[in-house]
Design a protein around this motif. Structure first.
Motif, PDB file in Angstrom:
ATOM      1  N   LEU A  15      -6.924   8.709  -6.279  1.00 27.24           N
ATOM      2  CA  LEU A  15      -6.088   9.526  -5.395  1.00 27.24           C
ATOM      3  C   LEU A  15      -5.360   8.652  -4.383  1.00 27.24           C
ATOM      4  CD1 LEU A  15      -8.449  12.580  -4.707  1.00 27.24           C
ATOM      5  CD2 LEU A  15      -6.521  12.448  -6.289  1.00 27.24           C
ATOM      6  N   PHE A  16      -6.044   7.621  -3.889  1.00 23.87           N
ATOM      7  CA  PHE A  16      -5.396   6.742  -2.919  1.00 23.87           C
ATOM      8  C   PHE A  16      -4.238   5.985  -3.554  1.00 23.87           C
ATOM      9  CE2 PHE A  16      -5.015   2.589  -0.832  1.00 23.87           C
ATOM     10  CZ  PHE A  16      -4.724   3.001   0.458  1.00 23.87           C
ATOM     11  N   LEU A  17      -4.420   5.546  -4.791  1.00 29.79           N
ATOM     12  CA  LEU A  17      -3.351   4.834  -5.484  1.00 29.79           C
ATOM     13  C   LEU A  17      -2.134   5.736  -5.695  1.00 29.79           C
ATOM     14  CD1 LEU A  17      -2.452   2.233  -6.832  1.00 29.79           C
ATOM     15  CD2 LEU A  17      -3.502   3.028  -8.958  1.00 29.79           C
ATOM     16  N   ASP A  18      -2.383   7.001  -6.032  1.00 30.66           N
ATOM     17  CA  ASP A  18      -1.269   7.952  -6.171  1.00 30.66           C
ATOM     18  C   ASP A  18      -0.545   8.141  -4.835  1.00 30.66           C
ATOM     19  OD1 ASP A  18      -1.927   8.278  -8.821  1.00 30.66           O
ATOM     20  OD2 ASP A  18      -3.082  10.125  -8.508  1.00 30.66           O
ATOM     21  N   PHE A  19      -1.322   8.205  -3.756  1.00 28.82           N
ATOM     22  CA  PHE A  19      -0.741   8.422  -2.430  1.00 28.82           C
ATOM     23  C   PHE A  19       0.167   7.254  -2.032  1.00 28.82           C
ATOM     24  CE2 PHE A  19      -1.027   7.488   2.123  1.00 28.82           C
ATOM     25  CZ  PHE A  19      -0.469   8.635   2.653  1.00 28.82           C
ATOM     26  N   VAL A  20      -0.337   6.012  -2.143  1.00 29.65           N
ATOM     27  CA  VAL A  20       0.468   4.863  -1.710  1.00 29.65           C
ATOM     28  C   VAL A  20       1.635   4.610  -2.663  1.00 29.65           C
ATOM     29  CG1 VAL A  20      -1.422   3.783  -0.435  1.00 29.65           C
ATOM     30  CG2 VAL A  20      -1.125   3.263  -2.862  1.00 29.65           C
TER      31      VAL A  20
END
Length: 420
Positions: free
Chosen positions: A260-265
Motif C-alpha cells: 500500500l505504501f508503494l502504491d501511495f508514493v
C-alpha cells in the motif's frame, strides 16, 4: 460579662503582609496598623487581632513561601508533621522523577511508611489527608503521561535533528513533505459524560481504520487522506463515491503495509511529475516504509529510530486532526439524539468527518508543527507561503461570475461539497 470578639477571616498572604508592614514601619502601633489595613482592605480588623498575628510573626513568615507555590490560598496554615520525614520523602521523589520513574499515590505512601519506620515515627497516620497536604506543600499533582519523548536518547535526537536539517536545507519549504499514519477508532464515543448519579459503562467499540496524512511544510499542499480499512467494499459504501472524499484502500488487518505504501508514493511521484519539481519526503523508519524504493521525483529522508515524538512534524498535526474529528462526531451524536435516532457512526459518516477534519487543519497549524520539530525555521515557512500566495494570479469578477453560473447548473454537486 466581656463581649466575644467578632471573628475576622484573614488568609496567610494577608497575615504575611501585616508582618511585612510592621518590619517596614517598626514604630507603628497596633492601632495604627489596624487602621491602615482597615482602610486598604475595606474590612474590620481589631487591635487585638493585629497583636495576635504579630506575636506569631515567625510562623507567618514561613507561611509566605508555602503560599507562593500553592494553587489556592488556604485560610489557615497547618504546621507540617514530621518535617524531616517529609524532606526525605520529597528528596526521594525528586530523585525518582529525575530517572523518569512512575510515582503514584500508593508508591508515595509506601515510601513514607518506609522512611517513618527508619526514623522511628510512631505518631503519624499516613492517611489520604496527610498525603494531600504533603503534595500541596511541595506543589505535586497527578499528571497524565503524554507521548513517548522521555524514552528517547537525547544524543540520538540531536544527531538526527542536525542531519535532517542539513538535508532539508537543500530544498524549498514548499518542496519538503512529510507523511505519517495513525489509528483512528472512528466509532468510539467520549469516555467521560455528565451525570447526576452512578454511570454504568457498556462495551466500547473497537472499530478502527488507519489514516495517513501527507502535506508540505508550508501547508499549501495537503494531499487527500489515505484511509485503510479491513473491508474491500463496506456495506455502507453502497451508492456512495468514497473516492470523492478520501483515497480508500483495504488490507487484512487495516494496517499500512509495504504494498500500500508503494502504491501511495507511486501516485505521489506521478502527481509531482506533472508539476515538475523534485520533492523531499520525510518518513519514520516503520517496517511498512521500505527504504529501497527509488522514484524519479521523490527523495526519501528517514528519521532515526525512536525519534518520531521529537522530529516527526505531523505527529503533532494528527492530534489537531483528531480534535476536529471528535468535534464533528459529537455534533453528529447530538443531532441524532435530538432526532431520537441511533447516534452511532458508520464508516461512511466517518469518511466525511475525516475529510472535513483534515480540511479544518489550517496551514498555520502545519507550519507550527514543523517549527515545533525544529526542522525548518518559522520565518522561512512564512516567507515561502507569502511568495507562493503572491505568485497566484488574482481571480477577476468576470471569472467569479462564470464560476457561479456553472455552479448554479450543478446544484447536486454544489450541495455535496458544501456538506463536507
Amino acid at each position: 460579662m466581656a463581649t466575644k470578639r467578632k471573628r475576622t477571616d484573614l488568609g496567610i498572604a494577608q497575615k504575611c503582609e501585616i508582618c511585612l508592614y510592621k518590619d517596614k514601619n517598626p514604630g507603628a502601633s497596633q492601632e495604627e496598623i489596624a487602621a491602615h489595613f482597615n482602610c486598604e482592605w475595606k474590612t474590620v480588623i481589631s487591635r487585638r487581632t493585629i497583636g495576635d498575628i504579630l506575636s506569631q510573626k515567625n510562623k507567618w513568615s514561613v507561611g509566605q513561601s508555602v503560599v507562593c507555590g500553592a494553587r489556592t490560598e488556604p485560610k489557615r496554615m497547618r504546621n507540617a508533621e514530621n518535617v524531616e520525614m517529609g524532606k526525605a520523602l520529597f528528596l526521594w521523589f525528586t530523585k525518582m522523577r529525575g530517572k523518569h520513574a512512575v510515582v503514584t499515590d500508593a508508591i508515595l505512601t509506601k515510601k513514607a511508611c518506609y522512611f517513618g519506620s527508619k526514623m522511628g515515627v510512631t505518631d503519624f497516620t499516613y492517611s489520604t489527608g496527610c498525603l494531600s497536604r504533603f503534595k500541596a506543600r511541595y506543589d505535586i499533582s497527578m499528571k497524565v503521561i503524554c507521548g513517548e519523548s522521555e524514552g528517547v536518547d537525547p544524543v540520538t535526537v540531536a544527531v538526527g535533528h542536525y542531519e535532517t536539517r542539513q538535508i532539508i536545507s537543500q530544498y524549498s519549504a514548499n518542496d519538503v513533505y512529510n507523511c505519517d499514519e495513525s489509528a483512528l477508532f472512528f466509532r468510539t464515543p467520549p469516555g467521560k459524560i455528565l451525570s447526576a448519579g452512578l454511570v454504568c459503562g457498556t462495551k466500547r467499540y473497537k472499530d478502527r481504520v488507519t489514516v495517513m496524512f501527507c502535506c508540505n511544510a508550508t501547508g499549501t499542499n495537503k494531499r487527500k487522506v489515505l484511509v485503510i480499512g479491513k473491508s474491500k467494499q463496506p456495506r455502507c459504501f453502497q451508492n456512495f463515491s468514497v473516492q470523492l472524499y478520501v483515497d480508500y484502500v483495504h488490507s487484512r488487518k487495516g494496517w499500512m503495509n509495504s504494498s500500500l505504501f508503494l502504491d501511495f508514493v507511486s501516485k505521489l511521484n506521478a502527481d509531482i511529475l506533472c508539476q515538475d519539481p523534485n520533492i523531499l519526503l520525510l518518513l519514520d523508519n516503520a517496517s511498512s516504509h521500505p527504504a529501497d524504493v527509488e522514484l524519479a521525483n521523490v527523495t526519501f529522508c528517514f528519521l532515526p529510530p525512536n525519534t518520531t515524538s521529537h522530529l516527526q512534524p505531523l505527529d503533532a498535526g494528527i492530534k489537531c486532526f483528531k480534535s476536529h474529528y471528535r468535534k464533528l462526531q459529537l455534533q453528529h451524536i447530538v443531532q441524532m439524539m435530538d432526532a431520537d435516532s441511533d447516534p452511532d457512526v458508520n464508516l461512511k459518516e466517518a469518511v466525511s468527518f475525516i475529510r472535513a477534519a483534515w480540511k479544518n487543519v489550517s496551514p498555520l497549524v502545519i507550519q507550527n508543527c514543523w517549527a515545533h520539530a525544529g526542522l525548518i525555521d518559522k520565518g522561512s515557512l512564512a516567507t515561502n507561503t507569502h511568495d507562493m500566495t503572491e505568485s497566484v494570479p488574482a481571480v477577476t469578477s468576470a471569472q467569479l461570475s462564470d464560476i457561479q453560473a456553472i455552479l448554479m447548473k450543478l446544484p447536486a454537486a454544489a450541495s455535496l461539497f458544501d456538506s463536507c
